[in-house]
Design a protein around this motif. Structure first.
Motif, PDB file in Angstrom:
ATOM      1  N   LYS A 607      37.842  74.463  73.799  1.00  0.00           N
ATOM      2  CA  LYS A 607      38.401  73.524  74.767  1.00  0.00           C
ATOM      3  C   LYS A 607      38.128  72.079  74.372  1.00  0.00           C
ATOM      4  O   LYS A 607      38.978  71.200  74.529  1.00  0.00           O
ATOM      5  N   SER A 608      36.928  71.809  73.857  1.00  0.00           N
ATOM      6  CA  SER A 608      36.546  70.457  73.460  1.00  0.00           C
ATOM      7  C   SER A 608      36.961  70.127  72.032  1.00  0.00           C
ATOM      8  O   SER A 608      36.622  69.062  71.527  1.00  0.00           O
ATOM      9  N   ARG A 609      37.656  71.065  71.390  1.00  0.00           N
ATOM     10  CA  ARG A 609      38.139  70.906  70.004  1.00  0.00           C
ATOM     11  C   ARG A 609      37.005  70.710  69.008  1.00  0.00           C
ATOM     12  O   ARG A 609      37.180  70.094  67.961  1.00  0.00           O
ATOM     13  N   LYS A 610      35.834  71.245  69.341  1.00  0.00           N
ATOM     14  CA  LYS A 610      34.773  71.329  68.334  1.00  0.00           C
ATOM     15  C   LYS A 610      35.103  72.432  67.325  1.00  0.00           C
ATOM     16  O   LYS A 610      34.584  72.457  66.224  1.00  0.00           O
ATOM     17  N   ILE A 611      35.936  73.375  67.769  1.00  0.00           N
ATOM     18  CA  ILE A 611      36.551  74.369  66.881  1.00  0.00           C
ATOM     19  C   ILE A 611      38.048  74.254  67.083  1.00  0.00           C
ATOM     20  O   ILE A 611      38.536  74.380  68.206  1.00  0.00           O
ATOM     21  N   ARG A 612      38.790  74.008  65.987  1.00  0.00           N
ATOM     22  CA  ARG A 612      40.245  73.896  66.058  1.00  0.00           C
ATOM     23  C   ARG A 612      40.862  75.075  65.324  1.00  0.00           C
ATOM     24  O   ARG A 612      40.722  75.214  64.115  1.00  0.00           O
ATOM     25  N   GLU A 613      41.537  75.907  66.106  1.00  0.00           N
ATOM     26  CA  GLU A 613      42.158  77.083  65.508  1.00  0.00           C
ATOM     27  C   GLU A 613      43.316  76.657  64.604  1.00  0.00           C
ATOM     28  O   GLU A 613      44.146  75.830  64.973  1.00  0.00           O
TER      29      GLU A 613
END
Length: 860
Positions: A607-613
Motif C-alpha cells: 500500500k505504501s509502495r515500499k514494495i512495487r509489484e
C-alpha cells in the motif's frame, strides 16, 4: 489493600506544596494560587522556610511538621534540594511527588529511583510542568493556562507542547479529564498512566505527545489493553533522530498496540475536536456536501489519498445555494443507505450566511429521524465570518473544523483506529508447510559460535536457512578466476559471481556482484574484475574469496529484502522492503509474528509502495511471503544469539520464495529472549503434560490466537447451566470478537491455560480452560475456570487450578481472587481444598474466593 501511589496521584485527598513562596514570580507561589483557584476540596499544605502563611494558607517550616502524610506533594524548589525533600516525604508517608526542577544528573536520577523503591513513593518528573485534573478542581502545575473539565486525557513529554495544546483548547472550549506533563521520566511513564486512565470512567479518549520511549514493553502492553476500550492517538517527534531508533519501527509499534499515529499538531488539533465529542464511527462511507466545487474536491482528494471511502461523488450544490438547498441535499443523503457519515462544507456566501445556516441545520438535524444513524462533521471555512458558526456547532455537539483537510483527517482518524482494532481481532491461520527445525538450527549456531564465526555470509548461513524451512540456491567458494570457471562448468550456466569480504559491507560499492554470466570467459573476466576493483577501492580489505552461485531459473519475480536487526528502543524488529532499500525505507514489524500480522506487514508494504509489484506473469503470493516472515520470527524467538539477519535479496516468484544472498551476525552472550523483545512471545516454557483419572493424556499450555476455532467448539460443549455459573448470565453462542479477546491475550498481564487432549477422540480438542487477568501492578489477578460438562470427574478442574496457582506464584502475583455462585458447590469445594479463603455473601448471591500467592513488586 491500601491505595497505590498512582491512586493517590490521581485522587489525592491532600496536597502539599514544598517550596511554597509569597513571591508571585516563583513556581511555589503559582502552584498555590492554581490550587486555590481550582477549589480543591482537600487540605492544601504549603511548606515554606521563610513564611508563616502563603496566600492566606497556614504554612509549615518543613516536611516533618506536616500534620498528615500528603497523598500528593509538589516540589517547587531548585534541583539541589530535591533529593533530601523526596526522602523526607518518603519517611512522612507521602503517596506521590511531582518534581518541577530539571537537569538532574544520571547519579541523581539513580538516587531518586532508589528512594522511590525504598519508600514506595511515586515520582512524576523531574522537569515536569505538573498535572491538571479539572474534574476534581486540581491544577497542580505552573502552566499559565488552566483547563476546563472534559473527556479527553492528554499526556506529554514536552512542556511547550502542553501549553500550546492548552492555549488552543481554551480558544475552542475543549476540556480534559486529565492533563499530565511527564517531563524527564524517572519513574511514572506512559505505561503506568495508560493503565490508570484505561480504568477512569471519565476519560473517553487519550492523546500522547512523545519524544522517546523508555520502557517499550510496558508501554505496548498498557497501550494494547487501554486501546481496546478507548481511542489512543500518538504524536511522535524526532522522526529523523537516530538516537530515537527507526521511525518506521515506532509506526509498527503504534499499529501493533491498536493505537493511531497523527503526524503534526494540525492533525492533533483535529483529533481533539473529534474526540471531544466522543464520536463512535457508524461506518466508513463519507458523503460530502458543499457550496463550492473546489472545497469539495479538496476534501475528496485527501479522503482518497488516505484510503477512505467516498459515498458517490462530492455534491456541489452551487455557490448560490441557500438554506433550503442545503436542507434538500442533506435530506437526500439522510434518507438513503449509500453513506455512513456526512461532511457539510460551507464557504462564505450571501445566499446562505454562515451563522443563520448553522442555526438552521442544527435545528434540522435535531428533528430529523435518521440523523442519529450518521456521523456528522462540518467545515465552516474561513476565519472572521465563520467563527460564530463553528461555535454554534461546538455547542450543539457537532464536530467542526477550519479546513476541509482537517475535517477529512479527523474522520480518517476514526476509520484508521477501527481498522487497527480489527487487525488486532483477526484470527491468524496456523503455520503451513515446512517447519523450523529448531534442534538443527541450535546445532548450527553453536558450531558457528564455537568456531568464533560471528559474521556469516551466504555460504555459511545457507544450512541455517535451510533448517529454518527457507529455500536457497547452492553456493560454492572459490579463490580465483580459474576455480570460478571450473565450478561454473560443473554446476551449469547461467551463474552469479560475488565478492566475499567482511571488510566491505556493501558489495555494490565495488560492483562486487556480477549476474547472468553465461560462458567460461564471462565468468573469468567477472572474477578478475571484481578482485581488481577491490584492490583499487580498498587495498587493505581482506578478500576471503568469491562465491559462485547458480542463477535462479525463473525470471520476472520480485527481489525483496527482509532484515532482522536490533532497535535501541524496541529490541529485535523485522523489516521488509525491496532489494536495495535502506532500513528506514522499509516496513517494520515487531516479533512475534503470526500469519495475520505478517500479512498486514506485507499489505502495508504494498500500500505504501515500499514494495512495487512488477508486470510479471505471477502476482506476489502474500501468504507464501507471510510464511517466510513467520519462520524468521520463530527463528529469532528461539535464538537470541541472532543480532542481525539480512536476506538480500529474496526472490519471490508467485509462491516460490528463494534466498539469493544472506548475511548473519551472532552474539555469543545474548540477553534472554523474553527480556529483549518489546512484546512477550508465546511462553513455550509453561507447557506441561498431565494425566487425567482415566489415564488419558492432556497437554496444559497457554492459549494461542490460533485456538479460536477450537475454543468456540469447546464452549459449545459446555452446558447452559455451567456457562451461566461461569459468566453470571445466560450466554448464547460466542461471536468472533468475544472469542478473539479470549484467545489473543497479552502474556505479560494475562494468562489462560487450556487442557488439550492428546489421544483418541479428544485429540487436539480443548477440554478445559483457566485464566487469570492481573492488575497492572500484579497486586491481584482475577481467575475463572471452565471445564467441558461431559468431562467432569476426571480431575481436569484440579489440574487447571493447580496450574494457575503455580503460575501466579512464579509470576509474583500478590493474590488470586475469583467469584462464583453459592449453587456452584463443586467450585467452592475445590477452592477450599486448594487453600482459598471463602467468603459466602448469600444476600448478594455470590461467593468470593481469595488465595494469597506472594508479595508483588507493585504492591506498596
Amino acid at each position: 489493600m491500601k491505595p497505590s501511589g498512582l491512586d493517590r496521584l490521581f485522587t489525592p485527598h491532600s496536597i502539599a506544596v514544598i517550596g511554597a513562596s509569597s513571591n508571585p514570580q516563583k513556581a511555589g507561589h503559582v502552584v498555590i494560587r492554581h490550587l486555590l483557584a481550582g477549589q480543591f476540596r482537600g487540605p492544601i499544605l504549603p511548606v515554606s522556610t521563610d513564611s508563616q502563611a502563603i496566600a492566606g494558607v497556614l504554612a509549615y517550616p518543613d516536611v516533618a511538621s506536616l500534620p498528615l502524610a500528603p497523598d500528593l506533594a509538589i516540589i517547587c524548589t531548585r534541583r539541589e534540594r530535591v533529593l533530601p525533600l523526596v526522602e523526607a516525604l518518603g519517611q512522612r508517608g507521602a503517596g506521590a511527588v511531582i518534581i518541577l526542577a530539571g537537569d538532574f544528573s544520571d547519579q541523581e536520577r539513580a538516587e531518586l529511583q532508589r528512594l522511590r523503591h525504598q519508600y514506595g513513593i511515586r515520582l512524576l518528573g523531574p522537569n515536569s510542568m505538573g498535572m491538571l485534573l479539572p474534574g476534581q478542581g486540581i491544577n497542580a502545575s505552573f502552566s499559565p493556562i488552566a483547563a476546563k473539565p472534559g473527556q479527553v486525557a492528554f499526556l506529554s513529554q514536552s512542556a511547550a507542547v502542553s501549553t500550546t495544546i492548552l492555549d488552543w483548547a481554551k480558544q475552542h472550549e475543549v476540556g480534559f479529564s486529565a492533563f499530565i506533563s511527564l517531563g524527564d521520566h524517572c519513574d511514572i511513564d506512559f505505561g503506568q498512566l495508560l493503565d490508570q486512565l484505561s480504568r477512569d470512567g471519565t476519560t473517553r479518549a487519550i492523546l500522547l505527545y512523545m519524544d522517546k520511549l523508555h520502557d517499550a514493553r510496558h508501554f505496548l502492553s498498557a497501550a494494547r489493553a487501554a486501546s481496546r476500550n478507548k481511542p489512543i492517538l500518538v504524536l511522535k517527534s524526532g522522526r529523523h533522530d537516530p538516537s530515537h531508533g527507526l521511525d518506521n519501527v515506532y509506526d509498527a509499534a503504534i499499529r501493533r498496540a491498536g493505537m493511531l499515529r497523527v503526524r503534526d499538531t494540525h492533525e492533533l488539533f483535529a483529533a481533539v475536536e473529534t474526540l471531544n465529542h466522543s464520536l463512535h464511527l457508524k461506518g466508513e462511507r463519507l458523503a460530502i456536501i458543499s457550496n463550492g466545487r473546489g472545497l469539495a474536491n479538496m476534501a475528496a482528494d485527501v479522503l482518497q489519498e488516505r484510503g477512505g471511502k467516498l459515498a458517490g461523488f462530492p455534491l456541489d450544490i452551487g455557490s448560490d445555494a441557500d438554506i433550503q438547498a442545503y436542507q434538500d441535499a442533506l435530506d437526500n443523503v439522510l434518507q438513503g443507505d449509500e453513506a455512513d457519515a456526512i461532511l457539510l462544507i460551507h464557504a462564505p456566501s450571501l445566499t446562505a450566511r454562515g451563522v443563520e445556516l448553522a442555526r438552521n441545520l442544527i435545528d434540522y438535524l435535531k428533528q430529523h429521524p435518521r440523523a442519529r444513524r450518521f456521523n456528522l462533521l462540518t467545515n465552516w471555512a474561513g476565519e472572521f465570518s465563520a467563527q460564530e458558526g463553528r461555535r454554534l456547532f461546538n455547542e450543539a455537539g457537532i464536530p467542526t473544523y477550519r479546513t476541509p483537510e482537517s475535517a477529512i483527517n479527523a474522520f480518517m482518524h476514526m476509520v484508521e483506529y477501527r481498522r487497527n482494532q480489527k487487525q488486532l481481532m483477526e484470527t491468524p491461520a496456523s503455520l503451513q508447510g515446512d517447519k523450523v527445525d529448531l534442534a538443527l538450527c541450535k546445532k548450527l549456531i553453536q558450531q558457528a559460535l564455537t568456531r568464533s564465526q560471528f559474521k556469516l555470509d551466504t555460504h555459511l548461513v545457507q544450512p541455517l536457512l535451510q533448517a529454518s524451512g527457507l529455500a536457497t540456491l547452492p553456493t560454492w567458494i572459490v579463490t580465483d578466476a580459474i576455480e570460478a570457471t571450473l565450478t561454473a562448468e560443473q554446476i551449469g550456466y547461467p551463474v552469479a559471481v560475488k565478492l566475499r569480504s567482511q571488510d566491505i559491507a556493501h558489495k555494490s560499492s565495488v560492483h562486487g556482484v556480477m549476474l547472468n554470466l553465461r560462458t567460461s570467459s564471462e565468468v573469468a573476466q567477472a572474477a578478475d574484475a571484481i578482485l581488481d576493483r577491490v584492490r583499487q577501492h580498498d587495498p587493505g580489505a581482506r578478500i576471503e574469496g568469491l562465491l559462485v552461485q547458480r542463477m535462479a531459473r525463473r525470471s520476472g519475480g520480485l527481489e525483496l529484502r527482509i532484515r532482522i536487526q536490533q532497535d535501541p528502543v524496541f529490541g529485535p524488529v523485522i523489516l521488509l522492503g525491496e532489494s536495495g532499500a535502506e532500513p528506514r525505507e522499509m516496513v517494520a514489524a515487531l516479533p512475534p509474528l503470526n500469519q495475520a500480522l505478517a500479512r498486514y506487514q506485507i499489505i502495508e508494504a504494498l500500500k505504501s509502495r515500499k514494495i512495487r509489484e512488477q508486470a510479471s506473469p505471477e502476482r506476489l503470493d502474500i501468504m507464501a511471503l507471510a510464511q517466510v516472515l513467520c519462520q524468521l520470527s520463530e527463528l529469532l524467538l528461539a535464538f537470541p544469539e541472532i543480532v542481525e539477519l539480512d536476506l538480500h535479496p529474496l526472490q519471490a516468484c508467485g509462491d516460490e520464495m528463494v534466498v539469493l544472498d544472506a548475511s548473519l551476525t551472532l552474539n555469543d552472550k545474548p540477553s534472554a529472549t523474553g527480556s529483549t523483545l518489546a512484546i512477550r512471545p508465546y511462553p513455550t516454557e509453561l507447557e506441561e503434560g498431565a494425566w487425567l483419572k482415566d489415564r488419558s493424556h492432556v497437554l496444559l499450555r497457554p492459549i494461542r490466537p490460533e485456538d479460536e476455532p477450537a475454543h468456540k467448539q469447546f464452549v459449545l460443549r459446555v452446558s447452559d447451566e455451567d456457562r451461566y455459573k461461569r459468566f453470571f448470565a445466560d450466554v448464547g453462542e460466542l461471536g468472533h470478537e468475544e472469542l478473539a479477546r479470549m484467545t489473543q491475550i497479552d502474556y505479560d498481564r494475562e494468562m489462560a491455560f487450556v487442557a488439550v487432549g492428546q489421544e483418541g477422540v479428544f485429540d487436539q480438542q480443548i477440554l478445559g480452560v483457566v485464566r487469570a487477568i492481573s492488575t497492572p501492578d500484579k497486586r491481584d489477578a482475577e481467575f475463572a475456570i471452565l471445564v467441558r460438562s461431559d468431562l467432569k470427574g476426571l480431575g481436569l478442574g484440579t489440574l487447571l487450578m493447580e496450574k494457575i496457582i503455580r503460575y501466579a506464584k512464579e509470576a509474583q502475583i500478590g493474590q488470586l481472587s475469583g467469584m462464583t455462585m453459592p449453587i456452584n458447590l463443586g467450585m467452592i469445594k475445590l477452592a477450599k481444598r486448594l487453600g482459598f479463603h471463602i467468603d459466602m455473601q448469600l444476600e448478594e448471591g455470590v461467593v468470593e474466593m481469595l488465595l494469597p500467592c506472594g508479595e508483588s513488586e507493585g504492591a506498596v
